[in-house]
Design an enzyme around this catalytic site. Structure first.
Site, short mmCIF file in Angstrom:
data_model
loop_
_atom_site.label_atom_id
_atom_site.label_comp_id
_atom_site.label_asym_id
_atom_site.label_seq_id
_atom_site.Cartn_x
_atom_site.Cartn_y
_atom_site.Cartn_z
N ASP A 41 63.27 -4.55 31.09
CA ASP A 41 64.04 -5.74 30.72
C ASP A 41 63.41 -6.45 29.54
O ASP A 41 62.20 -6.41 29.37
CB ASP A 41 63.98 -6.74 31.88
N LYS A 63 68.58 -7.80 27.32
CA LYS A 63 69.43 -8.48 26.34
C LYS A 63 68.87 -9.86 26.05
O LYS A 63 68.26 -10.50 26.90
CB LYS A 63 70.86 -8.61 26.86
N MET A 175 67.46 -20.11 33.59
CA MET A 175 68.48 -19.91 32.54
C MET A 175 69.21 -21.22 32.23
O MET A 175 70.40 -21.23 31.95
CB MET A 175 69.50 -18.83 32.98
N1 SAH Z 1 64.01 -12.21 38.14
C1 SAH Z 1 63.43 -13.27 37.35
C2 SAH Z 1 64.47 -14.22 36.81
C3 SAH Z 1 65.47 -13.60 35.84
S1 SAH Z 1 66.56 -14.77 35.15
C4 SAH Z 1 62.39 -14.03 38.20
O1 SAH Z 1 62.31 -13.83 39.41
O2 SAH Z 1 61.65 -14.83 37.61
C5 SAH Z 1 65.76 -15.19 33.63
C6 SAH Z 1 65.25 -16.61 33.67
O3 SAH Z 1 64.02 -16.67 34.37
C7 SAH Z 1 64.93 -17.18 32.30
O4 SAH Z 1 66.09 -17.64 31.64
C8 SAH Z 1 64.01 -18.33 32.69
O5 SAH Z 1 64.75 -19.43 33.17
C9 SAH Z 1 63.23 -17.73 33.86
N2 SAH Z 1 61.92 -17.19 33.44
C10 SAH Z 1 61.48 -15.94 33.61
N3 SAH Z 1 60.22 -15.80 33.14
C11 SAH Z 1 59.86 -17.00 32.67
C12 SAH Z 1 58.67 -17.51 32.05
N4 SAH Z 1 57.60 -16.75 31.83
N5 SAH Z 1 58.65 -18.81 31.70
C13 SAH Z 1 59.71 -19.62 31.93
N6 SAH Z 1 60.87 -19.18 32.49
C14 SAH Z 1 60.93 -17.90 32.86
#
Ligand code: SAH
Length: 261
Positions: A41, A63, A175
């Protein structure tokens, strides 16, 4: 479908955590070393990609927000075809694969194809980024519940804002950056005080991490002024006062004002 599982590869659906490679689980690391093909991803950090051995095949399926991505159907087919050919496949996803990650859909598709699947949990962004910023998601006397919310939807957000506007809880929006204005307006109009503290964590646990502390009534302005970009989390609730640099920021602001006066 009756299939001979021994001739087929296995599909591992793996969480990579929020970005710091040291927050990868040992299990995730082991799978990364042994998989033949890794479907990655966009959210997976550069440092973690660097741990994938050069002999492995890497398939990019991520994406950027608002851009075209590989459709989920196509990803599912890719994973299944590779495993049917006998390759062990790692589907590497940011955070935890089952938190806003569509890992459940990939698991279902693989199971329907008669393939063996194993899920390796990861530290989800809310837990990882908040803790690393010194923000406890729950805290005795401050927050008795924590809700993880996705602020991304094809059309209008279908969210029970009234329930989210209740006091004494923590909200974590994934998000949510492009919806910052809507989050602020909806929560305030349902009665959550505009003075409720919040933190925005951009690129949490990564070298380029930025953390901003402020109030709900300033959310949209904070995002615009600081040009906050994805990936970022919005953490709303009084627990954000406990963040490691929350006090520092307040005192720094006071110092700056005194200095400029
Ligand atoms: N499966 C992932 C989430 C995917 S959705 C999880 O469990 O974390 C993608 C969203 O995750 C991003 O838009 C943001 O809001 C958040 N996100 C993921 N990694 C991040 C990071 N290092 N810092 C801040 N937000 C993060």
């Amino acid at each position: 479908m009756k299939t001979n599982k021994t001739l087929m590869g296995k599909i591992y659906i793996v969480g990579a955590g929020p970005g710091d490679p040291e927050l990868l689980t040992m299990k995730a690391y082991t799978v990364l070393q042994s998989a033949h093909i890794v479907f990655v991803d966009r959210l997976v950090s550069k440092e973690i990609r660097n741990l994938i051995p050069s002999r492995s095949t890497i398939v990019e399926v991520g994406k950027a927000p608002g851009q075209q991505s590989v459709p989920q159907e196509e990803i599912n087919t890719g994973l299944i075809e590779a495993a049917l050919k006998g390759f062990d496949v790692c589907r590497l996803k940011g955070g935890d694969p089952f938190v806003f990650g569509r890992g459940g859909e990939e698991q279902q598709a693989a199971q329907q194809a008669g393939l063996e699947v194993e899920v390796v949990p990861g530290i989800t962004a809310a837990a990882g980024c908040a803790a690393a910023a010194g923000i406890p998601l729950t805290h005795r006397g401050l927050s008795q519940a924590v809700t993880l919310v996705t602020a991304q939807a094809a059309d209008e957000l279908n969210i029970n804002w009234r329930a989210l506007a209740a006091p004494d809880q923590t909200l974590v929006f994934y998000m949510g950056i492009r919806q910052a204005g809507q989050i602020q307006t909806q929560l305030v109009s349902r009665g959550l005080a505009p003075t409720t503290t919040l933190a925005i964590i951009e690129n949490g646990t990564r070298p380029e991490q930025r953390i901003f502390h402020g109030k709900l009534g300033q959310l949209r302005a904070m995002v615009e002024q600081n040009q906050i970009a994805s990936p970022a989390l919005v953490v709303i609730g009084e627990v954000t006062r406990l963040g490691v640099n929350a006090d520092n920021l307040t005192s720094l602001n006071a110092l700056a004002e005194e200095f400029c006066a």
